[in-house]
Write an enzyme that holds these catalytic residues in place. Structure first.
Site, PDB file in Angstrom:
ATOM      1  N   CYS A  46      -5.094  -7.511  34.180  1.00  0.00           N
ATOM      2  CA  CYS A  46      -4.229  -6.350  33.939  1.00  0.00           C
ATOM      3  C   CYS A  46      -2.884  -6.843  33.435  1.00  0.00           C
ATOM      4  O   CYS A  46      -2.227  -7.646  34.096  1.00  0.00           O
ATOM      5  CB  CYS A  46      -4.035  -5.528  35.219  1.00  0.00           C
ATOM      6  N   HIS A  98      -9.615 -21.724  27.670  1.00  0.00           N
ATOM      7  CA  HIS A  98      -9.385 -20.442  26.995  1.00  0.00           C
ATOM      8  C   HIS A  98      -9.741 -19.250  27.877  1.00  0.00           C
ATOM      9  O   HIS A  98      -9.910 -18.142  27.382  1.00  0.00           O
ATOM     10  CB  HIS A  98     -10.195 -20.392  25.687  1.00  0.00           C
ATOM     11  N   CYS A 147       0.063  -5.357  36.170  1.00  0.00           N
ATOM     12  CA  CYS A 147       0.315  -5.925  37.497  1.00  0.00           C
ATOM     13  C   CYS A 147      -0.224  -7.340  37.651  1.00  0.00           C
ATOM     14  O   CYS A 147      -0.013  -7.974  38.679  1.00  0.00           O
ATOM     15  CB  CYS A 147      -0.265  -5.013  38.585  1.00  0.00           C
ATOM     16  N   VAL A 168     -15.785 -19.610  26.843  1.00  0.00           N
ATOM     17  CA  VAL A 168     -15.371 -18.526  27.741  1.00  0.00           C
ATOM     18  C   VAL A 168     -16.590 -17.837  28.350  1.00  0.00           C
ATOM     19  O   VAL A 168     -16.505 -16.730  28.870  1.00  0.00           O
ATOM     20  CB  VAL A 168     -14.487 -17.491  26.991  1.00  0.00           C
TER      21      VAL A 168
HETATM   22 ZN   LIG Z   1      -2.650  -3.301  37.085  1.00  0.00          ZN
END
Ligand SMILES: [Zn+2]
Length: 280
Positions: free
Chosen positions: A127, A119, A130, A103
């Site tokens: 987020c 990964h 959203c 990563v």
């Molecule tokens: Zn958001």
């Protein structure tokens, strides 16, 4: 280096359409520790699980405080000769693609473009409200601004970019939320207890099915998320070569296994394939 398995690696890579499957062992020479490899120490703190992370604000405070310190270490890391060799093979047209369990973004930093980040990446933030993805350096700036007086120091860094901190050091660390919707922010990486997104797994299977050979670099294959591609290749009679320090769970499926340092082995491979363009 044992000449026989190395010769198998050279011949298979020269044949092209190679798929690389890389793990933490490829990044140890960049200073990112591999807890399962020969230089790894025992994991002191339990890794954060997805379930714990989403359950409480206190868990997220603990995660982000540690990650905020660990990120400086990850952001400073530079690709090593192993990453550069993979990028060279891609530029030479010998790779069908790279699947990485790492990563740290170091394949791309070395110039590789066809990379599936199995990964996810510590370089992005997701987020949970959203679904917006934002660059980690942006969050880093916001966390620094929100925690200008916070002077705790990392005692130890884990491969997840997660520093080990005493509970006392956590007090006062301020977590920030999504600027668009106020939702919970999570690094865009697959946590323990979370599945790799299905489209990413399917894309990786399709890539392996087209491969002339599967070359595993620096993974002991203890985690099923990577091991399944070795089994898949083996089932389809696609040759598998493993370069790793120490034995791996995939060794019984491999036509050759090379137990040697990654950077030196891959530099030697490049020198054999493209004598005019050997990486240092
Ligand atoms: Zn958001």
């Amino acid at each position: 280096m044992n000449a026989w398995p190395f010769g198998v690696l050279v011949n298979l890579v020269a044949g092209g359409d190679v798929v690389i499957l890389s793990g933490a062992g490829l990044s140890t020479e960049s200073g990112i520790p591999d807890y399962r490899g020969p230089s790894g120490r025992a994991r002191r703190a339990e890794p954060m699980t997805y379930q714990t992370f989403v359950a409480t604000a206190a868990a997220r405070q603990r995660y982000w405080a540690r990650s905020h310190l660990g990120w400086r270490h990850v952001a400073r890391a530079r690709p090593n000769s192993g990453h550069r060799a993979v990028a060279e093979l891609e530029q030479a047209g010998l790779l069908a693609g790279t699947i990485t369990q790492n990563v740290d973004g170091l394949h791309q930093a070395a110039g590789a473009q066809q990379v599936i980040e199995l990964h996810g990446s510590l370089g992005r933030v997701l987020c949970l409200g959203c679904g917006e993805r934002t660059p980690r350096p942006l969050l880093d700036q916001r966390l620094r601004a929100a925690n200008s007086g916070w002077a705790a120091r990392a005692a130890e860094i884990t491969p997840d970019g997660d520093a080990v901190l005493a509970d006392d050091d956590l007090a006062g660390f301020r977590v920030v939320d999504c600027e668009s919707c106020g939702g919970v922010l999570k690094p865009d990486v697959v946590f323990f207890g979370e599945n790799v997104p299905r489209p990413r797994v399917e894309q990786s299977y399709r890539l392996v099915e087209r491969a002339g050979a599967l070359v595993v670099l620096g993974s002991s294959l203890t985690v099923m998320s990577g091991y399944r591609f070795v089994r898949h290749a083996s089932k389809l009679a696609i040759p598998v070569v493993i370069v790793n320090q120490g034995r791996t769970r995939g060794d019984p499926h491999a036509v050759a296994a090379i137990d040697a340092p990654l950077g030196a082995t891959l530099s030697a491979l490049i020198a054999r394939l493209r004598p005019e363009a050997a990486v240092s």
